[in-house]
Design a protein around this motif. Structure first.
Motif, PDB file in Angstrom:
ATOM      1  N   HIS A   1      14.265 -40.093  -0.475  1.00 46.61           N
ATOM      2  CA  HIS A   1      15.392 -39.634   0.336  1.00 46.61           C
ATOM      3  C   HIS A   1      15.391 -38.114   0.434  1.00 46.61           C
ATOM      4  O   HIS A   1      15.668 -37.541   1.480  1.00 46.61           O
ATOM      5  CB  HIS A   1      16.700 -40.112  -0.292  1.00 46.61           C
ATOM      6  N   SER A   2      15.030 -37.462  -0.678  1.00 48.99           N
ATOM      7  CA  SER A   2      14.941 -35.999  -0.708  1.00 48.99           C
ATOM      8  C   SER A   2      13.493 -35.596  -0.449  1.00 48.99           C
ATOM      9  O   SER A   2      12.737 -36.353   0.143  1.00 48.99           O
ATOM     10  CB  SER A   2      15.410 -35.480  -2.063  1.00 48.99           C
TER      11      SER A   2
ATOM     12  N   ASP B   1      21.194 -41.305  -3.247  1.00 48.74           N
ATOM     13  CA  ASP B   1      20.354 -41.369  -2.048  1.00 48.74           C
ATOM     14  C   ASP B   1      21.064 -42.045  -0.876  1.00 48.74           C
ATOM     15  O   ASP B   1      20.492 -42.189   0.202  1.00 48.74           O
ATOM     16  CB  ASP B   1      19.020 -42.053  -2.353  1.00 48.74           C
TER      17      ASP B   1
END
Length: 373
Positions: free
Chosen positions: A245-246, A274
């Motif tokens: 997600h990052s 997330d």
């Protein structure tokens, strides 16, 4: 059951304390200051309930220490108190500041024993120095130093705070209604912690424990083509990055979990979920910086960290020195207290098949030693 509720206010920013540690999170032996204060009050009386007022971020951590009622504060002391009073249905409410942390039990008893003598019972100290106002001396016998805790009739305090007028304490609010304020003897020992110098005036606070707190973190990410790769905050020359997600910095994610584990503050998914769009594509270095801020403000000091990166590919030896210095800078510790190890899985499992990377991290924390300030 007692007809008195205790409210302890501690939602301030500690701006005058001039450290990165919030004063309510200084440690006395093994417990934070706010809990020390609450325990001292519990020894003095059987309260109907105890309400701790703090920030939302701090309340998340406070719940791990004790099962009090926690209320999020407002923009001012008065707003914070008004928030707490919504949860008070007892006849009386005793309000104090967490920063007034060495209140003698006998002073609390004097306040509680006088509850029927006024609508607000206030501890006071006499003024012993000469006083001037507008370059003219005034009669110090007519002046009092007001302290907390203050005991009020709950319904009157609630009514008094239904105004735009800001009061500096509960007694001022009660007096604005024309109600009687009764004074009892205070104590010089009940000194309020405002600046660093005040620490020398609080003999009831012990030095923090020398205990070392250890946390372990692990994270795993699969590779994703056509994405930049970051490990320990360093860009790695590879044709793929991590599915996440990052930005997917699996090493920093494991390290964040290790730090949070040592501090007993949950895990990375709780702080930076997330499912939150704010963290989509987030720079993991920024998440680590925020984690360090939280840990520091809650009274911890980072000792050392040790990471083991398991990767068949890419080769990490050329990056290890930069990884060490990058993490040391974010953690605010010397580079020799950061250790980076890289290994393979001997071609076993998903790592051996070059499908991803896993990282194990260990972090050690100590309590911030305010005695050394």
């Amino acid at each position: 059951m007692s007809n008195i509720t205790l409210v302890l206010l501690g939602a301030g920013s500690s701006s005058r304390f001039k450290t990165n540690v919030k004063k309510q999170w200084l440690y006395s032996n093994d417990i934070p200051l706010w809990l020390h204060v609450a325990k001292q009050f519990e020894k003095s009386s059987d309260f109907n309930q105890i309400i701790i007022v703090s920030t939302a971020e701090e309340i998340q951590v406070m719940r791990n220490f004790a099962t009090y009622i926690y209320v999020e504060g407002g923009a001012s002391r008065q707003a914070s108190l008004a928030n707490a009073l919504q949860y008070v249905d007892s006849e009386y409410v005793l309000v104090s500041d967490i920063a007034r942390c060495c209140i003698p039990t006998e002073m609390i008893r004097r306040i509680l024993d006088a509850k029927e003598k006024g609508s607000c019972i206030v501890p006071v100290l006499p003024v012993t120095d000469t006083l001037y106002m507008n370059e003219m001396p005034i009669d110090r016998e007519q002046v009092k130093i007001i302290q907390t805790p203050q005991l009020s009739v709950t319904k009157l305090l609630k009514k008094a705070l239904e105004t735009e007028t800001l009061f500096t304490d509960d007694s001022s609010a009660i007096a604005s209604l024309g109600e009687r304020v009764h004074f009892v003897e205070g104590s010089a020992a009940a000194h309020k912690l405002t600046t660093l110098d005040d620490l020398q005036k609080l003999p009831c606070i012990q030095a923090p424990s020398s205990r070392t707190l250890t946390g372990f973190g692990i994270d795993i990410h699969a590779f994703e083509a056509n994405k930049e790769m970051f490990l320990c905050g360093v860009k790695i020359d590879a044709a793929y990055g991590f599915k996440a997600h990052s930005d997917g910095d699996v090493a920093i994610h494991a390290l964040i979990d290790a730090l949070l584990g040592a501090a007993g503050m949950g895990d990375i998914g709780e702080l930076y979920p997330d499912t939150d769009s704010r963290y989509a594509g987030a720079d993991s270095k920024a998440l680590l910086k925020d984690t360090v801020r939280r840990i520091t403000s809650f009274g911890y000091k980072i000792g050392n960290v040790d990471l083991t990166i398991m990767a068949e590919a890419p080769k990490l030896l050329p990056y290890k020195a930069q990884m060490r210095t990058t993490l040391a800078s974010i953690l605010c510790i010397k580079a020799n207290f950061v250790n980076i190890k890289a290994t393979t899985s001997e071609k076993l499992g998903f790592v051996g098949r070059k499908e991803g990377v896993t990282v194990h991290a260990v972090a050690n924390l100590n309590y911030f030693n305010w005695k050394n300030i």
